[in-house]
Scaffold this motif. Sequence first.
Motif, PDB file in Angstrom:
ATOM      1  N   LEU A  95      25.151  -4.747 -19.406  1.00  0.00           N
ATOM      2  CA  LEU A  95      24.848  -5.057 -20.801  1.00  0.00           C
ATOM      3  C   LEU A  95      25.060  -6.536 -21.106  1.00  0.00           C
ATOM      4  CD1 LEU A  95      26.469  -1.940 -22.497  1.00  0.00           C
ATOM      5  CD2 LEU A  95      24.040  -2.482 -22.449  1.00  0.00           C
ATOM      6  N   CYS A  96      24.576  -7.389 -20.209  1.00  0.00           N
ATOM      7  CA  CYS A  96      24.781  -8.823 -20.368  1.00  0.00           C
ATOM      8  C   CYS A  96      24.122  -9.303 -21.664  1.00  0.00           C
ATOM      9  CB  CYS A  96      24.231  -9.580 -19.167  1.00  0.00           C
ATOM     10  SG  CYS A  96      22.530  -9.183 -18.763  1.00  0.00           S
ATOM     11  N   ALA A  97      24.770 -10.261 -22.314  1.00  0.00           N
ATOM     12  CA  ALA A  97      24.313 -10.713 -23.624  1.00  0.00           C
ATOM     13  C   ALA A  97      22.993 -11.469 -23.551  1.00  0.00           C
ATOM     14  CB  ALA A  97      25.390 -11.588 -24.269  1.00  0.00           C
ATOM     15  N   GLN A  98      22.760 -12.178 -22.462  1.00  0.00           N
ATOM     16  CA  GLN A  98      21.551 -12.993 -22.344  1.00  0.00           C
ATOM     17  C   GLN A  98      20.894 -12.772 -20.976  1.00  0.00           C
ATOM     18  OE1 GLN A  98      23.564 -16.792 -23.259  1.00  0.00           O
ATOM     19  NE2 GLN A  98      22.250 -16.916 -25.070  1.00  0.00           N
ATOM     20  N   PRO A  99      20.078 -11.733 -20.850  1.00  0.00           N
ATOM     21  CA  PRO A  99      19.438 -11.450 -19.561  1.00  0.00           C
ATOM     22  C   PRO A  99      18.647 -12.625 -19.003  1.00  0.00           C
ATOM     23  CG  PRO A  99      19.144  -9.609 -21.072  1.00  0.00           C
ATOM     24  CD  PRO A  99      19.742 -10.724 -21.873  1.00  0.00           C
ATOM     25  N   GLU A 100      18.005 -13.393 -19.870  1.00  0.00           N
ATOM     26  CA  GLU A 100      17.213 -14.525 -19.386  1.00  0.00           C
ATOM     27  C   GLU A 100      18.090 -15.555 -18.691  1.00  0.00           C
ATOM     28  OE1 GLU A 100      15.541 -14.805 -23.316  1.00  0.00           O
ATOM     29  OE2 GLU A 100      13.523 -14.864 -22.454  1.00  0.00           O
ATOM     30  N   GLU A 101      19.336 -15.724 -19.184  1.00  0.00           N
ATOM     31  CA  GLU A 101      20.265 -16.641 -18.527  1.00  0.00           C
ATOM     32  C   GLU A 101      20.706 -16.078 -17.177  1.00  0.00           C
ATOM     33  OE1 GLU A 101      21.140 -19.755 -19.466  1.00  0.00           O
ATOM     34  OE2 GLU A 101      19.559 -19.420 -20.968  1.00  0.00           O
ATOM     35  N   GLU A 102      20.904 -14.758 -17.115  1.00  0.00           N
ATOM     36  CA  GLU A 102      21.296 -14.137 -15.849  1.00  0.00           C
ATOM     37  C   GLU A 102      20.157 -14.231 -14.828  1.00  0.00           C
ATOM     38  OE1 GLU A 102      24.431 -13.216 -15.391  1.00  0.00           O
ATOM     39  OE2 GLU A 102      24.748 -13.815 -17.471  1.00  0.00           O
ATOM     40  N   ILE A 103      18.918 -14.170 -15.313  1.00  0.00           N
ATOM     41  CA  ILE A 103      17.767 -14.335 -14.415  1.00  0.00           C
ATOM     42  C   ILE A 103      17.805 -15.722 -13.770  1.00  0.00           C
ATOM     43  CG2 ILE A 103      15.249 -14.588 -14.369  1.00  0.00           C
ATOM     44  CD1 ILE A 103      15.119 -12.358 -16.474  1.00  0.00           C
ATOM     45  N   LYS A 104      18.111 -16.738 -14.578  1.00  0.00           N
ATOM     46  CA  LYS A 104      18.207 -18.106 -14.047  1.00  0.00           C
ATOM     47  C   LYS A 104      19.318 -18.210 -13.002  1.00  0.00           C
ATOM     48  CE  LYS A 104      16.524 -20.289 -18.313  1.00  0.00           C
ATOM     49  NZ  LYS A 104      16.900 -21.162 -19.467  1.00  0.00           N
ATOM     50  N   LYS A 105      20.450 -17.546 -13.279  1.00  0.00           N
ATOM     51  CA  LYS A 105      21.562 -17.569 -12.325  1.00  0.00           C
ATOM     52  C   LYS A 105      21.158 -16.883 -11.012  1.00  0.00           C
ATOM     53  CE  LYS A 105      25.155 -17.344 -15.915  1.00  0.00           C
ATOM     54  NZ  LYS A 105      26.255 -16.491 -16.452  1.00  0.00           N
ATOM     55  N   LEU A 106      20.472 -15.755 -11.128  1.00  0.00           N
ATOM     56  CA  LEU A 106      20.020 -15.056  -9.921  1.00  0.00           C
ATOM     57  C   LEU A 106      19.122 -15.949  -9.078  1.00  0.00           C
ATOM     58  CD1 LEU A 106      19.240 -11.482 -11.314  1.00  0.00           C
ATOM     59  CD2 LEU A 106      20.852 -12.002  -9.483  1.00  0.00           C
ATOM     60  N   MET A 107      18.284 -16.723  -9.738  1.00  0.00           N
ATOM     61  CA  MET A 107      17.324 -17.549  -9.014  1.00  0.00           C
ATOM     62  C   MET A 107      17.967 -18.769  -8.357  1.00  0.00           C
ATOM     63  SD  MET A 107      13.993 -17.221 -11.542  1.00  0.00           S
ATOM     64  CE  MET A 107      13.010 -18.382 -10.587  1.00  0.00           C
ATOM     65  N   THR A 108      19.251 -19.027  -8.668  1.00  0.00           N
ATOM     66  CA  THR A 108      19.951 -20.092  -7.941  1.00  0.00           C
ATOM     67  C   THR A 108      20.431 -19.614  -6.573  1.00  0.00           C
ATOM     68  OG1 THR A 108      22.120 -19.540  -8.891  1.00  0.00           O
ATOM     69  CG2 THR A 108      20.744 -21.101 -10.129  1.00  0.00           C
ATOM     70  N   ILE A 109      20.407 -18.305  -6.353  1.00  0.00           N
ATOM     71  CA  ILE A 109      20.771 -17.750  -5.044  1.00  0.00           C
ATOM     72  C   ILE A 109      19.566 -17.885  -4.118  1.00  0.00           C
ATOM     73  CG2 ILE A 109      21.467 -15.668  -3.790  1.00  0.00           C
ATOM     74  CD1 ILE A 109      22.841 -14.714  -6.343  1.00  0.00           C
TER      75      ILE A 109
END
Length: 486
Positions: A409-423
């Motif tokens: 239930l992350c507050a900002q999925p779009e931010e988590e998407i960016k974090k995932l793409m740094t992997i």
Amino acid sequence: MLENISGLYAAFMAKDARFDGRFFIGISSTGIYCRPVCRAKQPKVENCTFYLTAAEAEQAGYRPCLLCRPELAPGTSKTDATANLVYRAARMLEENCGDGQSLDELSGRLGCTDRHLRRVFTAEYNVSPVQYLQTCRLLLAKNLLTDTDLPVLDVAMTAGFGSLRRFNDLFKKQYNLSPTALRKQASKEKKQPSDVTLALGYRPPYRWEEMLSFLAGRAIAGVDIVKNSEYMRTVHIVATENKHVYGWVRVGHRPQKNALIVTVSETLLPVLPQVLARIRHLFDLYCDPGAVYQTLSSMNDIRPGLCALGTRLPGCFNAFEMAVRAVLGQQITVKAASTLAARVIDTYGTPIQTGIEGLTHVFPSPKDILALDGPIENHLGPLGVIAARASTIHELARAVVQGKIDFDLCAQPEEEIKKLMTIRGIGSWTAQYIAMRAMEWPDAFLETDVGVKKALDPYTSKEMLEMAEAWRPWRSYATINLWNSL
């Protein structure tokens, strides 16, 4: 309290399931509150008061109806709440009602102060978070008392009450009925003591066979299976005080009741609220299919039948498991990805006893992956996983353990998407797919996906993106509809 009395009463008279869970009706002549679909004798409008949540109705002094059972009403979807923060807080309270999590801990996970959370929550739902939590516990206990043969003490502990005495006192105070008296009144089939079977409601229609087909195609041998129109899987949840709980769940469909029937192993009672929350997420039970279809029906102008009313967005039960499977599935077929995942399970999964044929292991946790000695490719390479993807899985596990990626239930999925793409090794397709299924992100669109391209042929990726703008905020549902159309 809701003010549009004439419109709400008309919806109540219609018994329209689309309104189920959107409001509740307090009936002054009986002292009970009902769902809009209740089939009891229709009360007079002057005896009705309308509430946004069951908690608000209970705080006003009403008891839940034993006929329509408000605890079975579906919850609200992500876009229903004006404040996303409040929506996430309500979901977390439902999921963690059994583990004694404090409001301070909850607000910390949501990135705000407990004072701010109390203020916005009360403004949105007309009850405090503590009052909402109390209702979650009471309704879960009522569900267990009605549908299972669990001892009352086990019911009290499972629902999150600190003691049997406190549970009895609060239940009698709120419902004017003791737990044992409710159980005697409830009409139910006799069950085996080891069975814990509950119903979870949804808003119809629900395209159950399409959901099962999607899950069956992505099932991992040993972990989950679809058989006889039911979904079954193994479960591993880390409870409070780092206690590891193992078991299994089975999910069937009862369309005449607009509900899924969930059976869980007795071993999962200590984490039952978390299990039920994950089932709701996996099967998208908070969805309002009418609202989704209203936006996506324009897809049928492209090709008749491209969008079907009642299509759900398949979530996941174990976010790390699903994310690893997504990485394994890059640039290979769905079937090949399942084969690789099964090899990982056979080698590094934890064996458990379920008594169900085909359910033998739980998926390795991120900590299990990080605990492997030496280079990760030495472990996954012999299983057929190329070195680059093995490294991606290892870095994903590290990010999860370190708390850099938030699936819950992350507050900002779009931010988590960016974090995932740094992997390294996780591109746009994988990140969007993980967000769509693990983070309940309803607005992901996979324009580079082979299936999406095939369903929308001969449009280009740029044309598909422009077209999909009209499908916001439900582009994830558009993606599922496109896949189903194939």
